[in-house]
Design a protein around this motif. Structure first.
Motif, PDB file in Angstrom:
ATOM      1  N   LEU A   1     -51.255 -36.307 103.627  1.00 44.24           N
ATOM      2  CA  LEU A   1     -50.609 -35.024 103.339  1.00 44.24           C
ATOM      3  C   LEU A   1     -51.633 -33.912 103.475  1.00 44.24           C
ATOM      4  CD1 LEU A   1     -48.703 -36.259 100.180  1.00 44.24           C
ATOM      5  CD2 LEU A   1     -47.655 -35.659 102.382  1.00 44.24           C
TER       6      LEU A   1
ATOM      7  N   VAL B   1     -40.235 -23.698  99.741  1.00 45.13           N
ATOM      8  CA  VAL B   1     -39.242 -24.609 100.340  1.00 45.13           C
ATOM      9  C   VAL B   1     -38.529 -23.898 101.492  1.00 45.13           C
ATOM     10  CG1 VAL B   1     -37.032 -25.771  99.913  1.00 45.13           C
ATOM     11  CG2 VAL B   1     -38.909 -26.000  98.264  1.00 45.13           C
TER      12      VAL B   1
ATOM     13  N   ARG C   1     -47.538 -18.328 105.967  1.00 43.15           N
ATOM     14  CA  ARG C   1     -46.404 -18.470 105.043  1.00 43.15           C
ATOM     15  C   ARG C   1     -46.762 -19.441 103.924  1.00 43.15           C
ATOM     16  NH1 ARG C   1     -42.524 -21.338 108.732  1.00 43.15           N
ATOM     17  NH2 ARG C   1     -44.494 -22.436 108.894  1.00 43.15           N
ATOM     18  N   ALA C   2     -46.352 -19.119 102.715  1.00 43.22           N
ATOM     19  CA  ALA C   2     -46.651 -20.001 101.578  1.00 43.22           C
ATOM     20  C   ALA C   2     -45.881 -21.301 101.726  1.00 43.22           C
ATOM     21  CB  ALA C   2     -46.252 -19.306 100.274  1.00 43.22           C
ATOM     22  N   VAL C   3     -46.572 -22.421 101.617  1.00 44.75           N
ATOM     23  CA  VAL C   3     -45.909 -23.731 101.662  1.00 44.75           C
ATOM     24  C   VAL C   3     -46.536 -24.630 100.607  1.00 44.75           C
ATOM     25  CG1 VAL C   3     -45.455 -23.538 104.145  1.00 44.75           C
ATOM     26  CG2 VAL C   3     -47.464 -24.804 103.362  1.00 44.75           C
ATOM     27  N   LYS C   4     -45.808 -25.690 100.260  1.00 47.18           N
ATOM     28  CA  LYS C   4     -46.347 -26.678  99.319  1.00 47.18           C
ATOM     29  C   LYS C   4     -47.042 -27.759 100.144  1.00 47.18           C
ATOM     30  CE  LYS C   4     -43.059 -25.608  95.701  1.00 47.18           C
ATOM     31  NZ  LYS C   4     -41.803 -25.950  95.021  1.00 47.18           N
TER      32      LYS C   4
ATOM     33  N   ASP D   1     -41.724 -34.932 115.526  1.00 46.67           N
ATOM     34  CA  ASP D   1     -41.604 -33.551 115.041  1.00 46.67           C
ATOM     35  C   ASP D   1     -40.747 -32.744 116.008  1.00 46.67           C
ATOM     36  OD1 ASP D   1     -41.983 -30.979 114.051  1.00 46.67           O
ATOM     37  OD2 ASP D   1     -44.088 -31.359 113.525  1.00 46.67           O
TER      38      ASP D   1
ATOM     39  N   ASP E   1     -45.265 -34.998  91.717  1.00 49.12           N
ATOM     40  CA  ASP E   1     -44.871 -35.867  92.818  1.00 49.12           C
ATOM     41  C   ASP E   1     -43.511 -35.475  93.350  1.00 49.12           C
ATOM     42  OD1 ASP E   1     -46.384 -37.731  94.027  1.00 49.12           O
ATOM     43  OD2 ASP E   1     -46.223 -39.221  92.414  1.00 49.12           O
TER      44      ASP E   1
ATOM     45  N   HIS F   1     -38.970 -31.480 104.183  1.00 47.87           N
ATOM     46  CA  HIS F   1     -38.795 -31.239 102.748  1.00 47.87           C
ATOM     47  C   HIS F   1     -37.760 -32.142 102.103  1.00 47.87           C
ATOM     48  CE1 HIS F   1     -41.871 -28.492 102.718  1.00 47.87           C
ATOM     49  NE2 HIS F   1     -41.472 -27.714 101.742  1.00 47.87           N
TER      50      HIS F   1
ATOM     51  N   ILE G   1     -46.019 -31.581 100.510  1.00 52.39           N
ATOM     52  CA  ILE G   1     -44.913 -32.151 101.301  1.00 52.39           C
ATOM     53  C   ILE G   1     -44.984 -31.668 102.740  1.00 52.39           C
ATOM     54  CG2 ILE G   1     -43.011 -33.065  99.893  1.00 52.39           C
ATOM     55  CD1 ILE G   1     -41.976 -30.237  99.674  1.00 52.39           C
TER      56      ILE G   1
ATOM     57  N   LYS H   1     -42.206 -40.653 100.191  1.00 50.38           N
ATOM     58  CA  LYS H   1     -43.066 -40.821  99.012  1.00 50.38           C
ATOM     59  C   LYS H   1     -42.447 -41.789  98.015  1.00 50.38           C
ATOM     60  CE  LYS H   1     -45.442 -36.388  98.466  1.00 50.38           C
ATOM     61  NZ  LYS H   1     -45.632 -35.303  97.481  1.00 50.38           N
TER      62      LYS H   1
ATOM     63  N   LEU I   1     -38.517 -35.530 112.364  1.00 49.57           N
ATOM     64  CA  LEU I   1     -39.083 -34.721 111.291  1.00 49.57           C
ATOM     65  C   LEU I   1     -38.864 -33.252 111.626  1.00 49.57           C
ATOM     66  CD1 LEU I   1     -41.042 -34.688 108.737  1.00 49.57           C
ATOM     67  CD2 LEU I   1     -42.867 -34.292 110.379  1.00 49.57           C
TER      68      LEU I   1
ATOM     69  N   MET J   1     -40.329 -23.860 104.907  1.00 50.08           N
ATOM     70  CA  MET J   1     -40.445 -25.093 105.687  1.00 50.08           C
ATOM     71  C   MET J   1     -39.094 -25.717 106.028  1.00 50.08           C
ATOM     72  SD  MET J   1     -43.586 -25.791 106.499  1.00 50.08           S
ATOM     73  CE  MET J   1     -43.479 -27.488 107.073  1.00 50.08           C
TER      74      MET J   1
ATOM     75  N   ILE K   1     -40.165 -36.201 103.645  1.00 52.05           N
ATOM     76  CA  ILE K   1     -41.450 -36.578 103.031  1.00 52.05           C
ATOM     77  C   ILE K   1     -41.241 -37.053 101.585  1.00 52.05           C
ATOM     78  CG2 ILE K   1     -43.818 -35.824 102.476  1.00 52.05           C
ATOM     79  CD1 ILE K   1     -43.404 -35.921 105.481  1.00 52.05           C
ATOM     80  N   PRO K   2     -40.463 -36.330 100.760  1.00 56.85           N
ATOM     81  CA  PRO K   2     -40.180 -36.875  99.422  1.00 56.85           C
ATOM     82  C   PRO K   2     -39.511 -38.261  99.479  1.00 56.85           C
ATOM     83  CG  PRO K   2     -39.564 -34.564  99.494  1.00 56.85           C
ATOM     84  CD  PRO K   2     -39.954 -34.950 100.890  1.00 56.85           C
TER      85      PRO K   2
END
Ligand SMILES: Cc1cc2nc3c(=O)[nH]c(=O)nc-3n(C[C@H](O)[C@H](O)[C@H](O)COP(=O)(O)OP(=O)(O)OC[C@H]3O[C@@H](n4cnc5c(N)ncnc54)[C@H](O)[C@@H]3O)c2cc1C
Ligand code: FES
Ligand code: FES
Lengths: 260, 190
Positions: free
Chosen positions: B22, A92, B55-58, A39, B41, A21, B61, A28, A17, A95, A24-25
């Motif tokens: 998550l 995005v 830092r901005a992250v979603k 990691d 999703d 990005h 995920i 899912k 991992l 990460m 994980i999708p």
């Protein structure tokens, strides 16, 4: 690094991992169900960006945002920094990592075009691969089970440019071209998003640009429809036409990423 | 189930969670912080945006386990001081008056990140470009962009140091366009 390799060996269905990005999708969507995630981000050898004599060395776990903002990348290969800054969105880019992108080899991902056009070398825990030998078709690479990308070594070109026509829905490349002129004048052109076998070098355009590195040299050239993806997003002939126009745009505006 | 320890809005937090949890689920379920939303999703909507180590992250995920030991900031952290809510919150209250507000927590955290990184240099083009990862189903983009710009520190003439922004500064600037058609954009009391 040794610990990560050992953890991989002792699980049934492990996965590395990085930014997660892609992985994980994928999880899912139940397309993968690893029983152990390892990691990689804290492995020191996978971090950092260093300028070397004729190249840039970028650690596999370096994020797109760091590459986009990196002074040595911006100075040595500004088109690469701009490409990194065009991936996905702010979140995005914070990460996602270059190593994860290369290992996944999405046929519409951005980095494979740069890595192939610059003639980069991908160094792993066990060997060094030329870009040509690294990418294998759609989502395929030469990586063996458990092999970890350590860093990418990118030769600094005399000039390089990137041009991308985005799929308006996914925002990934529908077709994008990375063009590089080596210090000896040789040109390399790599196209992502278009090829039915993933990222590819466009030899005809390379020959034309090797003779004269200017957009008019490409007049009349289009890659064959037969090697293009053909789907609901764009027909093969549309993709072929975009290959030609994106390559020309990349040549016209070196040192940057032109996004359409 | 393993324990996950992290810092949320300045306070140490710890809770048990399954490996596959998550970060957005961990915040909402384990820690009861429901301000962070999950709107899709496909990692495209940005409603789940939080700051992870600045830092901005979603957070939809990112695994909670991958945030072990990290510093997380969520929208709840912006209103800890009830008397002086964060300027971005005030600006969103004044400008962002779309019906549902579902996107707002993510927009607000993306805005905080943007303002921290760009400060006075933040302009409309940058806001538009950097809001790419945040969708508003009610299409309230113009109001959102205006709110972010209103909350950013103002450019001062050469040689003068910018004042530290505070609640009054933000309130001063909250003047919706005259043609906004929704009356004055006053900041709500309390
Ligand atoms: C909303 C969204 C938009 C996006 N848009 C774009 C875009 O426009 N262009 C684009 O190119 N990409 C895009 N991406 C993909 C993004 O760039 C990913 O972050 C990237 O492709 C994968 O990097 P990662 O670090 O997240 O890898 P992960 O998801 O962690 O890993 C991906 C794969 O690589 C393996 N891996 C990771 N690191 C290594 C390593 N060092 N050695 C060996 N194997 C490794 C993992 O095991 C896994 O199989 C987007 C993603 C999202 C969610
Ligand atoms: S819920 Fe995270 S991007 Fe939509
Ligand atoms: S206000 Fe409804 S999604 Fe933005």
């Amino acid at each position: 690094m040794a610990e990560a390799l050992a953890l991989f060996e002792t699980a049934d269905e492990p996965a590395y991992l990085a930014g997660g990005h892609t992985l994980i999708p994928v999880m899912k969507n139940h397309l993968a169900a690893p029983d152990r995630l390892i990691d990689l981000r804290a492995i020191p050898e996978l971090g950092g960006i260093a300028r070397r004599a004729d190249s840039l060395r970028i650690g596999a776990a370096v994020s797109h945002a760091k590459i986009a903002a990196s002074p040595p990348v911006r100075a040595a290969i500004p088109a690469l920094a701009a490409l990194a800054g065009s991936i996905g969105d702010v979140q995005v880019r914070n990460m996602g990592t270059i190593g994860g992108s290369l290992a996944h080899n999405d046929p519409a991902a951005d980095y494979p075009a740069a890595v192939l056009a610059l003639g980069a070398r991908v160094a792993t825990d066990r060997r060094t691969l030329a870009a040509e030998d690294f990418f294998e078709g759609l989502f395929g690479t030469a990586l063996e089970d458990g092999e970890i990308i350590r860093h990418v070594e990118l030769p600094v070109p005399a000039a390089a440019g990137y041009a991308k026509f985005r799929n308006p829905a996914s925002r990934y490349a529908l077709v994008a071209a990375f063009v590089a002129r080596a210090p000896d004048g040789a040109a390399r052109v790599a196209i992502t998003g278009a090829g039915s076998d993933g990222v590819f070098r466009w030899a005809e355009a390379e020959a034309a640009l090797g003779a004269a590195f200017a957009a008019p040299a490409l007049d009349g050239l289009t890659p064959s429809d037969a090697q293009m993806l053909d789907d609901i997003h764009a027909a093969a002939d549309e993709r072929a036409a975009l290959c030609a126009s994106m390559t020309a745009r990349a040549v016209m505006r070196p040192g940057r990423a032109s996004i359409f | 189930m393993p324990d996950i320890t992290l810092t949320v809005n300045g306070a140490p937090r710890r809770a048990e969670a399954e490996d596959r949890t998550l970060l957005v689920e961990f915040l909402r379920r384990q820690l009861g912080l429901r301000g962070t939303h999950a709107g899709c999703d496909t990692a495209q909507c940005g409603a789940c945006t939080v700051l992870l180590d600045g830092r901005a992250v979603k957070s939809c995920i990112v695994l909670a386990a991958a945030a072990e030991g990290a510093e997380v900031e969520t929208v709840e952290g912006l209103s800890r001081d009830r008397a002086a809510p964060h300027p971005v919150l005030q600006a969103f209250e004044a400008f962002h008056r779309r019906p549902c507000g579902f996107c707002a927590p993510g927009m607000i955290m993306a805005a905080v990140d943007m303002i921290r990184r760009h400060g006075e240099a933040l302009d409309t083009a940058t806001v538009r470009h950097e809001l790419e990862g945040n969708l508003c189903r009610c299409a309230g983009y113009h109001d959102i962009i205006r709110a972010i710009l209103a909350a950013a520190p103002t450019r001062r003439p050469e040689g003068r140091r910018p004042r530290e922004r505070n609640a009054t500064d933000a309130a001063d600037k909250l003047r919706p366009r005259p043609d906004h058609g929704r009356g004055p954009g006053a900041v709500r009391d309390g």
